[in-house]
Design a protein around this motif. Structure first.
Motif, PDB file in Angstrom:
ATOM      1  N   ALA A 193       0.816  -1.211   0.000  1.00 33.56           N
ATOM      2  CA  ALA A 193       0.000   0.000   0.000  1.00 33.56           C
ATOM      3  C   ALA A 193       0.848   1.259   0.000  1.00 33.56           C
ATOM      4  N   PHE A 194       0.298   2.292  -0.648  1.00 29.69           N
ATOM      5  CA  PHE A 194       0.837   3.640  -0.577  1.00 29.69           C
ATOM      6  C   PHE A 194      -0.158   4.534   0.145  1.00 29.69           C
ATOM      7  N   ARG A 195       0.353   5.439   0.946  1.00 33.25           N
ATOM      8  CA  ARG A 195      -0.488   6.519   1.447  1.00 33.25           C
ATOM      9  C   ARG A 195      -0.358   7.693   0.484  1.00 33.25           C
ATOM     10  N   VAL A 196      -1.485   8.316   0.165  1.00 34.99           N
ATOM     11  CA  VAL A 196      -1.484   9.467  -0.726  1.00 34.99           C
ATOM     12  C   VAL A 196      -1.367  10.743   0.095  1.00 34.99           C
ATOM     13  N   THR A 197      -1.269  11.878  -0.582  1.00 36.80           N
ATOM     14  CA  THR A 197      -1.023  13.145   0.115  1.00 36.80           C
ATOM     15  C   THR A 197      -2.294  13.887   0.514  1.00 36.80           C
ATOM     16  N   SER A 198      -3.463  13.447   0.015  1.00 32.59           N
ATOM     17  CA  SER A 198      -4.719  14.129   0.344  1.00 32.59           C
ATOM     18  C   SER A 198      -5.877  13.309  -0.204  1.00 32.59           C
ATOM     19  N   PRO A 199      -7.096  13.581   0.250  1.00 37.68           N
ATOM     20  CA  PRO A 199      -8.252  12.899  -0.353  1.00 37.68           C
ATOM     21  C   PRO A 199      -8.369  13.189  -1.849  1.00 37.68           C
ATOM     22  N   GLU A 200      -8.036  14.403  -2.237  1.00 35.92           N
ATOM     23  CA  GLU A 200      -8.101  14.759  -3.658  1.00 35.92           C
ATOM     24  C   GLU A 200      -7.056  13.989  -4.462  1.00 35.92           C
ATOM     25  N   ALA A 201      -5.880  13.784  -3.867  1.00 39.97           N
ATOM     26  CA  ALA A 201      -4.837  13.006  -4.535  1.00 39.97           C
ATOM     27  C   ALA A 201      -5.294  11.564  -4.735  1.00 39.97           C
ATOM     28  N   LEU A 202      -6.022  11.031  -3.765  1.00 43.95           N
ATOM     29  CA  LEU A 202      -6.553   9.680  -3.897  1.00 43.95           C
ATOM     30  C   LEU A 202      -7.486   9.595  -5.108  1.00 43.95           C
ATOM     31  N   ASP A 203      -8.357  10.572  -5.251  1.00 46.37           N
ATOM     32  CA  ASP A 203      -9.282  10.582  -6.396  1.00 46.37           C
ATOM     33  C   ASP A 203      -8.522  10.663  -7.715  1.00 46.37           C
ATOM     34  N   ARG A 204      -7.474  11.483  -7.747  1.00 48.66           N
ATOM     35  CA  ARG A 204      -6.701  11.618  -8.988  1.00 48.66           C
ATOM     36  C   ARG A 204      -5.998  10.304  -9.345  1.00 48.66           C
ATOM     37  N   CYS A 205      -5.405   9.651  -8.337  1.00 47.10           N
ATOM     38  CA  CYS A 205      -4.710   8.386  -8.600  1.00 47.10           C
ATOM     39  C   CYS A 205      -5.686   7.316  -9.067  1.00 47.10           C
ATOM     40  N   VAL A 206      -6.848   7.242  -8.428  1.00 49.84           N
ATOM     41  CA  VAL A 206      -7.855   6.249  -8.815  1.00 49.84           C
ATOM     42  C   VAL A 206      -8.297   6.481 -10.254  1.00 49.84           C
TER      43      VAL A 206
ATOM     44  N   GLU B 175      -6.567   7.768 -12.684  1.00 54.51           N
ATOM     45  CA  GLU B 175      -5.505   7.349 -13.591  1.00 54.51           C
ATOM     46  C   GLU B 175      -5.425   5.824 -13.681  1.00 54.51           C
ATOM     47  N   VAL B 176      -5.593   5.154 -12.544  1.00 56.01           N
ATOM     48  CA  VAL B 176      -5.561   3.696 -12.530  1.00 56.01           C
ATOM     49  C   VAL B 176      -6.703   3.128 -13.363  1.00 56.01           C
ATOM     50  N   GLU B 177      -7.901   3.696 -13.194  1.00 56.29           N
ATOM     51  CA  GLU B 177      -9.058   3.188 -13.942  1.00 56.29           C
ATOM     52  C   GLU B 177      -8.919   3.481 -15.438  1.00 56.29           C
TER      53      GLU B 177
ATOM     54  N   LEU C 166      -6.467  -0.935 -14.919  1.00 59.52           N
ATOM     55  CA  LEU C 166      -5.811  -1.810 -13.947  1.00 59.52           C
ATOM     56  C   LEU C 166      -6.604  -1.955 -12.650  1.00 59.52           C
ATOM     57  N   GLY C 167      -7.731  -1.280 -12.525  1.00 54.96           N
ATOM     58  CA  GLY C 167      -8.460  -1.220 -11.267  1.00 54.96           C
ATOM     59  C   GLY C 167      -9.094  -2.528 -10.842  1.00 54.96           C
TER      60      GLY C 167
ATOM     61  N   GLU D 285       2.987   6.184 -14.709  1.00 56.71           N
ATOM     62  CA  GLU D 285       1.862   6.846 -15.361  1.00 56.71           C
ATOM     63  C   GLU D 285       0.639   6.971 -14.456  1.00 56.71           C
ATOM     64  N   THR D 286       0.373   5.942 -13.642  1.00 58.78           N
ATOM     65  CA  THR D 286      -0.833   5.978 -12.821  1.00 58.78           C
ATOM     66  C   THR D 286      -0.627   6.732 -11.513  1.00 58.78           C
ATOM     67  N   LEU D 287       0.557   6.592 -10.903  1.00 61.94           N
ATOM     68  CA  LEU D 287       0.777   7.159  -9.575  1.00 61.94           C
ATOM     69  C   LEU D 287       1.773   8.310  -9.565  1.00 61.94           C
TER      70      LEU D 287
END
Length: 323
Positions: free
Chosen positions: A78-91, A93-95, A99-100, A179-181
């Motif tokens: 697991a990675f911890r992200v830098t903010s709730p908004e960063a989590l949304d951005r990473c998700v 990109e993954v989708e 790869l989701g 590319e995703t993260l």
């Protein structure tokens, strides 16, 4: 070099750091004893058939989850992200990359999390909401800017440092994480035929948090090792002395890597996973336009920094084992 896609767009800082690793072990009690009594990790909780552990200066509830199972394997990291908004951005990109896997409600020590797979099949988790470790009277430190008291037990591992993934296609996994993260590629190995044999990536100013190396068995999705850091080279040497007293099998080292310059000792825990006790090199990657250091086939054939050749099992032993 261009076709290797060494640098992908503007640097992103949506990831904070490597957060935790879950390892499945067929010898849970023996593995817990190994990680606590020999390596010096601190137990922070139990739930069902899982035990949660951390280094003495890891700030989170846990950085290692050991779960009982029939075959040793890495369940996820697991990675911890830098903010709730960063989590949304990473998700997003993954989708977009296809790869989701999807969302889970959470686990001991952290809230809801999003899971996806690397191109090789490793499961990756992204989290934001976490539980900070709360010291007990026995683990409360004298200095309030320290996560917990120095345990003075075993190898006294301080913090989770990095993981190494085995992969059939190193380049595909590396590019996917970039590319995703938004991970940064700091060092790599490229052989004369253009094949990529290893890649070291980071999400912050550490030299690396995830290494990806080629699996010589040709088996996708396996795990190479987890590394916890100590403060000095002398502690790596002392860990070797403690290992022979404890009866822990040493696979490789003590020695110093050429790539990333970590002083290392590799041991095999009772469940079959490789564990590194490392003193990371002093170099931090603070340049925003860092250009990856690429090592050639001839350079890698010279061995490690002080001349020790890499042991053959380093390219084949991983979890789950190959039948």
């Amino acid at each position: 070099m261009d076709e290797m896609r060494l640098w992908i767009g503007e640097p992103r800082f949506d990831l904070a750091h490597l957060a935790h690793v879950e390892l499945i072990t067929p010898t849970l009690d023996e593995s817990v004893r190994f990680f606590t009594e020999f390596l010096g990790l601190i137990e922070s909780g139990r739930k069902g058939n899982s035990v949660y552990l951390r280094g003495w200066d890891d700030y989170a509830h846990h950085t290692l989850k050991l779960t009982a199972g029939p075959v040793p394997m890495m369940e996820h990291f697991a990675f911890r992200v830098t903010s709730p908004e960063a989590l949304d951005r990473c998700v997003a990109e993954v989708e977009k990359a296809g790869l989701g896997i999807g969302w889970i409600d959470g686990d001991e020590g952290h809230g809801r999390a999003y899971r996806f797979r690397t191109p090789d099949g490793h499961v990756v988790e992204l989290i934001w909401d976490i539980e900070w470790y709360q010291p007990t009277p026995e683990t409360k430190p004298a200095l309030k800017n320290q996560a917990s008291r120095f345990p003075a037990r075993g190898c006294n591992l301080r913090r989770l440092d990095h993981i190494n993934l085995f992969a059939v296609d190193v380049r595909a996994c590396r590019v996917a994480l970039q590319e995703t993260l938004g991970m940064r590629f700091t060092e790599g190995i490229v052989f004369d035929d253009g094949s990529e044999k290893g890649a070291w990536l980071t999400s912050n100013n550490k030299g690396y948090e995830v290494a990806i190396t080629e699996d010589a068995t040709g088996t996708p999705g396996r795990f190479h090792h987890v590394c916890y850091a100590v403060d000095t080279r002398e502690e790596v040497l002392r860990a070797a002395d403690i290992a022979i007293e404890f009866g822990a099998p040493i696979e490789y080292g003590p020695h110093k890597h050429a790539i990333q310059q970590t002083v290392f000792l590799y041991v095999i825990e009772p469940g079959g996973h490789r564990v590194e006790i490392g003193c990371p090199g002093a170099r931090l990657v603070v340049a925003p336009d860092w250009k990856p250091i690429i090592w050639s086939q001839a350079e890698r054939q010279r061995g490690q920094a002080w001349g020790l050749q890499t042991v053959a099992t380093f390219h084949t032993h991983g979890t789950p084992p190959v039948k």
